[in-house]
Design a protein around this motif. Sequence first.
Motif, mmCIF file in Angstrom:
data_model
loop_
_atom_site.group_PDB
_atom_site.id
_atom_site.type_symbol
_atom_site.label_atom_id
_atom_site.label_comp_id
_atom_site.label_asym_id
_atom_site.label_seq_id
_atom_site.Cartn_x
_atom_site.Cartn_y
_atom_site.Cartn_z
ATOM 1 N N LYS A 318 0.833 -1.206 0.000
ATOM 2 C CA LYS A 318 0.000 0.000 0.000
ATOM 3 C C LYS A 318 0.869 1.259 0.000
ATOM 4 O O LYS A 318 0.529 2.261 -0.646
ATOM 5 C CB LYS A 318 -0.917 0.010 1.224
ATOM 6 C CG LYS A 318 -1.975 -1.079 1.236
ATOM 7 C CD LYS A 318 -3.011 -0.868 0.148
ATOM 8 C CE LYS A 318 -4.209 -1.790 0.315
ATOM 9 N NZ LYS A 318 -3.856 -3.228 0.309
ATOM 10 N N VAL A 319 1.968 1.241 0.728
ATOM 11 C CA VAL A 319 2.884 2.383 0.750
ATOM 12 C C VAL A 319 3.430 2.643 -0.650
ATOM 13 O O VAL A 319 3.481 3.789 -1.112
ATOM 14 C CB VAL A 319 4.046 2.136 1.751
ATOM 15 C CG1 VAL A 319 5.171 3.152 1.539
ATOM 16 C CG2 VAL A 319 3.529 2.216 3.184
ATOM 17 N N ASN A 320 3.847 1.578 -1.334
ATOM 18 C CA ASN A 320 4.370 1.721 -2.705
ATOM 19 C C ASN A 320 3.314 2.296 -3.643
ATOM 20 O O ASN A 320 3.601 3.185 -4.457
ATOM 21 C CB ASN A 320 4.851 0.365 -3.230
ATOM 22 C CG ASN A 320 6.138 -0.083 -2.583
ATOM 23 O OD1 ASN A 320 6.950 0.736 -2.146
ATOM 24 N ND2 ASN A 320 6.358 -1.391 -2.509
ATOM 25 N N GLU A 321 2.093 1.790 -3.524
ATOM 26 C CA GLU A 321 0.995 2.290 -4.358
ATOM 27 C C GLU A 321 0.741 3.770 -4.099
ATOM 28 O O GLU A 321 0.597 4.569 -5.029
ATOM 29 C CB GLU A 321 -0.293 1.498 -4.059
ATOM 30 C CG GLU A 321 -0.414 0.195 -4.795
ATOM 31 C CD GLU A 321 -1.795 -0.412 -4.627
ATOM 32 O OE1 GLU A 321 -2.325 -0.974 -5.602
ATOM 33 O OE2 GLU A 321 -2.365 -0.309 -3.511
ATOM 34 N N PHE A 322 0.664 4.119 -2.822
ATOM 35 C CA PHE A 322 0.337 5.489 -2.423
ATOM 36 C C PHE A 322 1.383 6.475 -2.941
ATOM 37 O O PHE A 322 1.042 7.485 -3.571
ATOM 38 C CB PHE A 322 0.239 5.583 -0.902
ATOM 39 C CG PHE A 322 0.067 6.987 -0.393
ATOM 40 C CD1 PHE A 322 -1.151 7.638 -0.496
ATOM 41 C CD2 PHE A 322 1.133 7.667 0.192
ATOM 42 C CE1 PHE A 322 -1.322 8.937 -0.037
ATOM 43 C CE2 PHE A 322 0.977 8.962 0.655
ATOM 44 C CZ PHE A 322 -0.251 9.597 0.543
ATOM 45 N N TYR A 323 2.651 6.189 -2.719
ATOM 46 C CA TYR A 323 3.682 7.146 -3.109
ATOM 47 C C TYR A 323 3.890 7.204 -4.620
ATOM 48 O O TYR A 323 4.224 8.257 -5.171
ATOM 49 C CB TYR A 323 4.992 6.844 -2.383
ATOM 50 C CG TYR A 323 4.981 7.316 -0.949
ATOM 51 C CD1 TYR A 323 5.118 8.664 -0.643
ATOM 52 C CD2 TYR A 323 4.788 6.426 0.102
ATOM 53 C CE1 TYR A 323 5.079 9.113 0.669
ATOM 54 C CE2 TYR A 323 4.756 6.862 1.419
ATOM 55 C CZ TYR A 323 4.905 8.211 1.696
ATOM 56 O OH TYR A 323 4.863 8.657 2.996
#
Length: 372
Positions: A318-323
């Motif tokens: 989710k962090v990778n997607e968000f950033y």
Amino acid sequence: MKKPAILWLNVFVFSITFLIAAIAVPYRAYTHGFDTTEIIAAIICFIYCGMSITAGYHRLWSHRTYQAHWSLRIIYALGGAFALQNSALHWSSDHRIHHKHVDKNHVDPYSAKMGFWHSHIGWMLRDHQPERYQDYSNVRDLQKDAIVMWQHKHYLLLTILMNFGVPILFGLWHGDMLNSLLLLGVLRLVLSHHTTFFINSLAHVWGKQTYTDKNTARDNGFLAFFTFGEGYHNYHHIFENDYRNGIRWWQFDPTKWFIKACQHLKLTSKLRVTPEDKIEKARLSMVLLRNQKKIAAHPNAELLLEKLQHEYDELIHKVNEFYALRKALIASKRDKLIADVENSDIMAQYQEIKRRLAEQQRSWQHMLENLA
């Protein structure tokens, strides 16, 4: 094993200045007193020395985290001579070796694994690595800086002019030469020395390993107060090319604020920062590691470790997607590729990913609370 030769000049300077600061300054304060102007002048000189080391020697020259106007570099060079911590060229060479070989005894100039005394001041009292004074191959870039080389060539003269000239001039102007020499000269120098030395010693033994456990560096907000922001040392050792040490708005880092303020005055430029996703993933990896160690002895350790790893993997996804989406959104705004960014599909996707990330963060936090 034969001990390295004692550097008697260093021993003499550190000993005499410390004794004067510890004995003569309090005695003078008791018998004669220091007025407000003298105390303020000493504080200003202390700040000037400290910031010349942190903003100049450290973040500008050692790590090249930003670029500075020639006028600011001259100010740093004079302040560095005032701080009496060797030339910027030599200081930066030592510091780059420290980062490249951190904690490796007999290679790292001030390895914390050789003990507090050694990392704080002992490494300067004996000739541990005499070859360092001849080899500047790791600072060839700095040898192209005319101001760095000017300071290096005339370092002894500059230290004498700054350490005697400034207190003498102030004493002549203010009318009390002895007070000026004691406060602006000796006490300021001793405080400047040991607060800087705390970064090599205390900042490697006291605090939290927020972002990495690959070295002894620690984050310590209390130390940051005395070292102009350098106390966030764990962050610095993993992201050394960032002009900031305290990355949160509430973290005390006057060096960062000064560099940023100078950018508005056109005195600094090309400030380098670490991508936020890299910082967050480094922090989360340490949270994972600490909790893995915590539950290793639990009766259901295998099942708990599997659940913890699953939650961590989902959060990182989710962090990778968000950033990634946030970078695309910023690029769209910058390049004006979308007429109405706020009402675009990419904004809708961004808000949805942001919501999912928040949910996953809550799930992750809930898992950690259950493990506590």
